[in-house]
Design an enzyme around this catalytic site. Structure first.
Site, short mmCIF file in Angstrom:
data_model
loop_
_atom_site.label_atom_id
_atom_site.label_comp_id
_atom_site.label_asym_id
_atom_site.label_seq_id
_atom_site.Cartn_x
_atom_site.Cartn_y
_atom_site.Cartn_z
N VAL A 19 70.30 -19.39 32.42
CA VAL A 19 69.18 -19.12 33.31
C VAL A 19 69.08 -17.62 33.62
CG1 VAL A 19 70.45 -19.51 35.50
CG2 VAL A 19 67.99 -19.97 35.40
N THR A 24 61.90 -15.91 28.89
CA THR A 24 60.45 -15.90 29.07
C THR A 24 59.91 -14.47 29.06
OG1 THR A 24 60.61 -17.94 30.34
CG2 THR A 24 58.55 -16.72 30.53
N GLY A 42 60.44 -18.09 39.51
CA GLY A 42 60.80 -17.39 38.28
C GLY A 42 61.65 -18.23 37.35
N ILE A 43 61.61 -19.55 37.56
CA ILE A 43 62.45 -20.47 36.78
C ILE A 43 61.55 -21.27 35.83
CG2 ILE A 43 63.90 -22.56 36.96
CD1 ILE A 43 65.43 -20.28 38.05
N THR A 44 61.88 -21.28 34.56
CA THR A 44 61.13 -22.09 33.60
C THR A 44 61.52 -23.55 33.77
OG1 THR A 44 61.10 -20.24 32.05
CG2 THR A 44 60.61 -22.41 31.15
N HIS A 88 67.99 -23.26 33.16
CA HIS A 88 68.64 -23.91 34.31
C HIS A 88 69.44 -25.13 33.85
CE1 HIS A 88 69.18 -26.07 38.06
NE2 HIS A 88 68.90 -24.94 38.68
N ASP A 141 68.44 -2.06 29.32
CA ASP A 141 67.92 -1.01 30.21
C ASP A 141 68.76 -0.87 31.49
OD1 ASP A 141 66.12 -2.64 32.53
OD2 ASP A 141 66.47 -3.71 30.67
N ALA A 207 63.77 -6.77 27.65
CA ALA A 207 62.48 -7.44 27.80
C ALA A 207 61.58 -6.68 28.76
CB ALA A 207 62.69 -8.87 28.30
#
Ligand code: GTP
Ligand code: MG
Ligand code: NA
Length: 349
Positions: A19, A24, A42-44, A88, A141, A207
């Site tokens: 997670v 994404t 912010g959780i798929t 998750h 980054d 990303a």
């Protein structure tokens, strides 16, 4: 040999990982979208699919430098079909579904965290099925004083970094490699071109800034067209799987489908397994194709072609889909006799 390359379909790529490692977000960067921001917390929580066309791949990878003495990189596949999955722990079933469908996976690992519980779970799912994968070592980054430049090939970008940033990178890379080796996995950096049967390749990415994404996508494309072209050669034999069963405004209950091989057209009679062991026999009323490079699970404008060919992610509109089962595959009946045979077949599953 080149003749068969004319028949390559888009490979199915599944993005897996713990997670919040940035699965994404990586796809958002590729699509120039912000799907991640619209997700609750912010959780798929759903499995998604994106048809990435060849022109997007070309544009993105044009900065990738070929290794010394070799030809410039040429894309031979028509695109990629990328499946996003939730990291998750509750959504193991969706990871399993995604990984069972794909030709190659991208395993996303957070460079600051290394291997985490769902990283291990994902590796096991992939190893059990013999599915090859590429490791995206994401969030570079966040290395101290990392200098970003997504227009540069990753190799050149790494050389540009300050000494202490390079040292931190090497340190975190070798610690991730060690943790992966504890899971029985040998890894090498993608530019070492080591035997893919022995080593999984690592591509560092961000990303957020886009650093390394061109190299990641180039590596995914190369792996498919050079290492496993037979696996992604288009076949007329239908291979279609239900990803999700859900309401689509104006169309009732619809199914999101990955059409890997074969073709589908409006009016086709499809036979699907249904809940309580009752097969569904129904006719395709519409095929809804999201715009290229758009997420299938997000409401969007659709093209409505009369027929489509694999490999694509598509939404199917038909009656009686309420009891359809996510994860099941389905077939097309060409005559009444076949309907009965396929009903029996789908009941057995
Ligand atoms: P699940 O689908 O819920 O498993 O998460 P995910 O793997 O899709 O991660 P997601 O894209 O939701 O990103 C999680 C968080 O990490 C967000 O706050 C992102 O902005 C952040 N994030 C993702 N990728 C990067 C990256 O490369 N660098 C930095 N600094 N943050 C990132
Ligand atoms: Mg996600
Ligand atoms: Na997330």
């Amino acid at each position: 040999e080149n003749r068969s390359l004319d028949h390559l379909r888009a490979p199915v790529i599944c993005v897996l990982g713990h997670v919040d490692t940035g699965k994404t977000k990586l796809l958002d960067k590729l699509r120039c979208t912000n799907v991640q921001k619209s997700e609750a917390g912010g959780i798929t929580q759903q499995i998604g699919a994106t048809n990435v066309p060849i022109d997007v791949l070309r544009e993105l990878t044009k900065i990738v430098r070929p290794p010394k003495g070799s030809q410039p990189f040429k894309i031979k596949i028509p695109g990629l079909l990328i499946i996003d999955t939730p990291g998750h722990e509750h959504f193991r079933l969706m990871r399993s579904r995604g990984s069972s469908l794909c030709d190659l996976a991208i395993l996303v690992v957070d460079i600051m965290h290394g291997v985490e519980p769902q990283t291990i779970e994902s590796i096991k799912l992939l190893q059990d099925r013999g599915t090859p994968f590429i490791v995206a070592l994401n969030k570079i980054d966040r290395l101290f004083e990392w200098q970003s430049n997504p227009k540069k090939d990753f190799w050149d970008l790494l050389k540009m970094q300050k000494d202490h940033t390079k040292v931190e990178f090497e340190h975190r890379l070798s610690s991730a490699k060690l943790q992966l080796s504890e899971q029985g996995l040998n890894t090498k950096m993608y530019y070492e071109y080591s035997d893919p049967k022995e080593y999984s390749w690592i591509v560092p990415t961000s990303a957020i800034t886009g650093d390394g994404i061109a190299n990641l996508i180039a590596t995914v494309v190369k792996y498919n067209q050079e290492i496993q072209p037979e696996k992604i050669t288009f076949s007329e034999e239908l291979e279609a799987t239900v990803l999700e069963v859900k309401q689509t405004i104006g169309h009732g209950i619809t199914i999101d489908v990955i059409l890997k091989n074969g073709s589908l057209k409006i009016g086709d009679t499809i036979v699907l397994p249904g809940s309580k062991g009752r097969p569904i026999v129904t006719q395709i009323r519409a095929l809804l194709l999201p715009k290229p490079n758009r997420e299938l699970r997000i409401k969007t404008e659709y093209a409505e072609p009369k027929n489509i060919k694999g490999c694509q992610g598509v939404k199917i509109v038909a009656k009686g889909l309420k009891s359809a089962i996510a994860g099941s595959s389905f077939l097309v009946a060409r005559c009444q006799n076949e309907i009965e045979i396929l009903k029996d077949l789908s009941q057995e599953k």
